[in-house]
Design a protein around this motif. Sequence first.
Motif, short mmCIF file in Angstrom:
data_model
loop_
_atom_site.label_atom_id
_atom_site.label_comp_id
_atom_site.label_asym_id
_atom_site.label_seq_id
_atom_site.Cartn_x
_atom_site.Cartn_y
_atom_site.Cartn_z
N GLY A 55 -2.70 67.45 -82.01
CA GLY A 55 -1.35 67.84 -81.66
C GLY A 55 -1.12 68.07 -80.17
O GLY A 55 -0.09 68.62 -79.78
N ASP A 58 1.72 63.23 -78.15
CA ASP A 58 2.50 62.64 -79.25
C ASP A 58 2.17 61.15 -79.42
O ASP A 58 1.41 60.57 -78.64
CB ASP A 58 3.99 62.89 -79.07
CG ASP A 58 4.64 62.08 -77.97
OD1 ASP A 58 3.96 61.31 -77.28
OD2 ASP A 58 5.86 62.22 -77.79
N PHE A 101 4.34 64.56 -83.28
CA PHE A 101 3.00 65.14 -83.14
C PHE A 101 2.34 65.30 -84.50
O PHE A 101 3.01 65.57 -85.49
CB PHE A 101 3.08 66.53 -82.49
CG PHE A 101 3.51 66.51 -81.05
CD1 PHE A 101 2.56 66.44 -80.05
CD2 PHE A 101 4.84 66.58 -80.70
CE1 PHE A 101 2.94 66.42 -78.72
CE2 PHE A 101 5.24 66.56 -79.37
CZ PHE A 101 4.27 66.49 -78.38
N LEU A 102 1.03 65.16 -84.53
CA LEU A 102 0.21 65.50 -85.70
C LEU A 102 -0.59 66.73 -85.34
O LEU A 102 -0.79 67.03 -84.17
CB LEU A 102 -0.77 64.38 -86.05
CG LEU A 102 -0.27 63.22 -86.87
CD1 LEU A 102 -1.44 62.30 -87.20
CD2 LEU A 102 0.41 63.65 -88.14
N ASN A 103 -1.11 67.39 -86.35
CA ASN A 103 -2.05 68.48 -86.10
C ASN A 103 -3.08 68.44 -87.22
O ASN A 103 -2.93 69.07 -88.24
CB ASN A 103 -1.36 69.82 -86.03
CG ASN A 103 -2.26 70.90 -85.46
OD1 ASN A 103 -3.40 70.63 -85.09
ND2 ASN A 103 -1.75 72.12 -85.39
#
Length: 107
Positions: A55, A58, A101-103
């Motif tokens: 995260g 992006d 975004f990923l986390n």
Amino acid sequence: MRVLKAKEILYFYDEAQIVLAVCQNQQRYLCVLVEDNNYLVIKNTKELLNDFLSGKVDLLDLYNSSNDFHQSFMDNKDQFICFKTCKEDLKQDWYPDKGFFLNKELL
């Protein structure tokens, strides 16, 4: 032509939207669905990919920092059949919006 094996679905909405895939030497690639069963495969450094997974950057950052793209489709064996393409040949609507975004835990 390059063949990648799907390792993990990172984002799913009706179908696999973002998939982490690996080649025979275990190098990681990000596969992003851009059209019906048509994926854009992005190769980045391990550090930048880890920053995306955690995260810190992006999806658009990955697109902008890569010069190694492939178009691909996923076969029924969870493999991506990839064909080299140029960044200049990417359709504008294949680019993600800023701010996706990923986390995930680092792999």
